[in-house]
Design a protein around this motif. Structure first.
Motif, PDB file in Angstrom:
ATOM      1  N   TYR A 101       0.833  -1.204   0.000  1.00  0.00           N
ATOM      2  CA  TYR A 101       0.000   0.000   0.000  1.00  0.00           C
ATOM      3  C   TYR A 101       0.870   1.256   0.000  1.00  0.00           C
ATOM      4  O   TYR A 101       0.613   2.205  -0.757  1.00  0.00           O
ATOM      5  N   TYR A 102       1.871   1.281   0.838  1.00  0.00           N
ATOM      6  CA  TYR A 102       2.729   2.471   0.942  1.00  0.00           C
ATOM      7  C   TYR A 102       3.517   2.688  -0.341  1.00  0.00           C
ATOM      8  O   TYR A 102       3.641   3.821  -0.825  1.00  0.00           O
ATOM      9  N   PHE A 103       4.044   1.612  -0.911  1.00  0.00           N
ATOM     10  CA  PHE A 103       4.822   1.739  -2.142  1.00  0.00           C
ATOM     11  C   PHE A 103       3.954   2.280  -3.270  1.00  0.00           C
ATOM     12  O   PHE A 103       4.351   3.192  -4.005  1.00  0.00           O
ATOM     13  N   ASN A 104       2.757   1.740  -3.427  1.00  0.00           N
ATOM     14  CA  ASN A 104       1.861   2.210  -4.487  1.00  0.00           C
ATOM     15  C   ASN A 104       1.387   3.637  -4.237  1.00  0.00           C
ATOM     16  O   ASN A 104       1.119   4.379  -5.180  1.00  0.00           O
ATOM     17  N   MET A 105       1.267   4.022  -2.971  1.00  0.00           N
ATOM     18  CA  MET A 105       0.898   5.401  -2.667  1.00  0.00           C
ATOM     19  C   MET A 105       1.973   6.366  -3.147  1.00  0.00           C
ATOM     20  O   MET A 105       1.681   7.436  -3.697  1.00  0.00           O
ATOM     21  N   LEU A 106       3.248   6.009  -2.952  1.00  0.00           N
ATOM     22  CA  LEU A 106       4.333   6.871  -3.417  1.00  0.00           C
ATOM     23  C   LEU A 106       4.299   7.032  -4.935  1.00  0.00           C
ATOM     24  O   LEU A 106       4.643   8.097  -5.456  1.00  0.00           O
ATOM     25  N   LEU A 107       3.881   5.985  -5.625  1.00  0.00           N
ATOM     26  CA  LEU A 107       3.825   6.024  -7.087  1.00  0.00           C
ATOM     27  C   LEU A 107       2.492   6.532  -7.610  1.00  0.00           C
ATOM     28  O   LEU A 107       2.284   6.596  -8.823  1.00  0.00           O
ATOM     29  N   ASN A 108       1.573   6.868  -6.695  1.00  0.00           N
ATOM     30  CA  ASN A 108       0.235   7.339  -7.070  1.00  0.00           C
ATOM     31  C   ASN A 108      -0.470   6.298  -7.928  1.00  0.00           C
ATOM     32  O   ASN A 108      -1.044   6.592  -8.982  1.00  0.00           O
ATOM     33  N   ARG A 109      -0.444   5.048  -7.438  1.00  0.00           N
ATOM     34  CA  ARG A 109      -1.126   3.950  -8.122  1.00  0.00           C
ATOM     35  C   ARG A 109      -2.207   3.393  -7.208  1.00  0.00           C
ATOM     36  O   ARG A 109      -2.324   3.765  -6.039  1.00  0.00           O
ATOM     37  N   GLU A 110      -2.988   2.466  -7.761  1.00  0.00           N
ATOM     38  CA  GLU A 110      -3.992   1.777  -6.965  1.00  0.00           C
ATOM     39  C   GLU A 110      -3.316   0.967  -5.860  1.00  0.00           C
ATOM     40  O   GLU A 110      -2.241   0.392  -6.067  1.00  0.00           O
TER      41      GLU A 110
ATOM     42  N   GLU B  50      -3.866  -1.869  -4.474  1.00  0.00           N
ATOM     43  CA  GLU B  50      -3.701  -3.308  -4.666  1.00  0.00           C
ATOM     44  C   GLU B  50      -2.924  -3.667  -5.922  1.00  0.00           C
ATOM     45  O   GLU B  50      -2.834  -4.850  -6.273  1.00  0.00           O
ATOM     46  N   GLU B  51      -2.378  -2.680  -6.599  1.00  0.00           N
ATOM     47  CA  GLU B  51      -1.658  -2.987  -7.839  1.00  0.00           C
ATOM     48  C   GLU B  51      -0.425  -3.825  -7.547  1.00  0.00           C
ATOM     49  O   GLU B  51       0.299  -3.602  -6.566  1.00  0.00           O
ATOM     50  N   ILE B  52      -0.188  -4.784  -8.414  1.00  0.00           N
ATOM     51  CA  ILE B  52       0.906  -5.740  -8.202  1.00  0.00           C
ATOM     52  C   ILE B  52       2.261  -5.044  -8.386  1.00  0.00           C
ATOM     53  O   ILE B  52       2.445  -4.229  -9.290  1.00  0.00           O
ATOM     54  N   ILE B  53       3.202  -5.397  -7.525  1.00  0.00           N
ATOM     55  CA  ILE B  53       4.561  -4.864  -7.603  1.00  0.00           C
ATOM     56  C   ILE B  53       5.437  -5.911  -8.270  1.00  0.00           C
ATOM     57  O   ILE B  53       5.539  -7.045  -7.791  1.00  0.00           O
ATOM     58  N   GLN B  54       6.043  -5.513  -9.366  1.00  0.00           N
ATOM     59  CA  GLN B  54       6.928  -6.448 -10.075  1.00  0.00           C
ATOM     60  C   GLN B  54       8.165  -6.696  -9.229  1.00  0.00           C
ATOM     61  O   GLN B  54       8.770  -5.774  -8.691  1.00  0.00           O
TER      62      GLN B  54
END
Length: 449
Positions: free
Chosen positions: A235-244, A246-250
């Protein structure tokens, strides 16, 4: 020390290709975050606004062209009496007698109102500053303001790069922790199966089965906690990237980086914070110069091309051209200008002291970050050695248990040591990577495109 360096070089030759692959994935995420992060977008808008103000300041050198039109009409007010009838009628009467005609009629006295009726004045005015030092200083101030805004964007970009790297490493560490707990759970389940088989064969103890169930429950609880940590890190990583959220992290294999960052020195001269403070000092020095030149005259020239008349008449008589110049110079302002000069000089001195203080803080932070990298390298190598020893010990104990030499309690202790060693090695690895990312931030060594 030589053995330590040798061990590191061998490990680096093995893991470098995999680490470079992971860095490619991470660099893609960093580029995405720098483009879509909401704070970056906001600061970019502030930079664009500062650049617009600079263009406005530059345009002050150019001539201006305006169109002005006024229309007025009045009734009453002050009037002037013109006794033209009293003055000219006797003369006209005499002329009529001499000429035996009525060529010169009698006229009335005139009353002229000071306020015009149905009067208009329309003109095009072209203006041009001839001498104005404020325009020059204002342009320089705006130029320095643009640089400060650029540095603000770069400062946050570097902060974002560090945060993205740390968040990515935390996510990878949490995911690897899940794998460790899954492996521990599998080992515990395997231990339960072996004990159940031994009980069925009459060679085991039912207490060992109970203990195996407790070990499985403990491993499952830790696995659930680790999975929750993975979700939070995602959640925190996707927030930094301004993504959803639950988006999958490669994810690719991540390994420790080389010592290049550590051996590059602790230079902080390229830190944008210091450059921004330097621009702030330059801006205050510009204001000092501008305040010192307050008594320099300001000269503007203008040209008017227009028409003015009553009753909306427009002809050659109503048209006009006017050229003029305006000179302005203050004579006395009650000492306010001296106070402004002193205020700007104090701001310059304050900015210099602030820059020295920030420089000391940045140097200290860089040294601390460098020490963290050094200690994390040693901790990782120690954890790796402990993991190898724990894995060997667990294999030996498990073999001895299968042969009836070791007790089940010893196998539990060996598995626990192996799990803890795997977690410690995983944690030490990512602490090394996180410390390297922080050192990279403190030395501003990441190349911003």
């Amino acid at each position: 020390m030589r053995n330590l360096l040798k061990t590191f070089l061998i490990a680096w030759c093995v893991i470098a290709p995999l680490w470079l692959q992971a860095q490619n994935v991470l660099d893609d995420y960093i580029a995405f975050g720098r483009k879509h992060n909401l704070t970056i977008v906001e600061k970019s808008l502030s930079l664009e606004k500062a650049m617009t103000n600079l263009e406005m300041a530059r345009s002050m050198y150019l001539p201006s062209l305006t169109f002005d039109a006024t229309y007025t009409t009045a009734n009453g007010g002050r009037m002037i009496e013109l006794p033209v009838g009293n003055l000219l009628n006797p003369v006209y009467q005499t002329l009529n007698q001499l000429t035996q005609s009525q060529s010169f009629p009698q006229i009335e006295n005139e009353r002229i109102n000071f306020l015009p009726r149905n009067y208009y004045d329309a003109r095009f005015r072209a203006g041009m500053p001839i001498l104005n030092t404020d325009i020059k200083h204002n342009k320089r101030v705006n130029e320095q303001m643009v640089r400060m805004r650029e540095h603000e964007v770069e400062i946050y970009e570097r902060e974002l790069v560090r945060d993205i790297k740390v968040a990515y490493y935390n996510y990878c560490s949490a995911e690897d922790g899940v794998k460790v707990y899954e492996n521990a759970l599998n080992l515990a389940q395997e231990g339960k199966r072996v004990n159940e088989r031994m009980v069925d064969a009459g060679n085991g103890l039912h207490a060992y089965v109970v203990r195996a169930n407790a070990e499985i429950a403990q491993a499952e609880a830790k696995l659930v906690e680790a999975q929750q940590q993975v979700s939070n890190a995602k959640y925190y990583f996707n927030m930094l990237l301004n993504r959803e959220a639950e988006e999958i992290i490669q994810r690719q294999t991540t390994n420790a980086s080389d010592l290049g960052q550590q051996s590059s020195g602790l230079q902080i001269d390229s830190r944008e914070e210091l450059e921004a403070l330097g621009n702030q000092i330059n801006m205050q020095e510009t204001l000092v110069k501008m305040n010192k030149q307050v008594f320099v005259p300001k000269l503007n020239a203008f040209v008017d091309l227009g028409s003015q008349a009553e009753n909306m008449r427009f002809n050659r008589n109503s048209q006009y051209v006017m050229i003029g110049a305006q000179l302005s110079m203050p004579i006395f302002e009650g000492g306010r200008n001296k106070l402004k000069i002193k205020e700007s000089q104090l701001a310059v001195a304050e900015g210099k002291q602030q820059k020295l203080r920030v420089q000391q803080q940045l140097e200290t932070s860089a040294r601390i970050a460098n020490n963290d990298v050094t200690s994390s390298i040693k901790n990782y190598q120690n954890a790796k050695q402990q993991l190898e020893a724990a894995a060997t010990y667990q294999r030996l104990i498990q073999r001895g248990f299968n042969e009836g030499v070791n007790t089940y309690i010893e196998t539990i202790d060996a598995r626990s040591q192996l799990t803890n060693a795997q977690l410690a090695e995983n944690l030490a690895l990512y602490k090394w990577l996180i410390a390297s990312a922080k050192l990279e931030r403190e030395t501003a060594s990441y190349i911003l495109d």
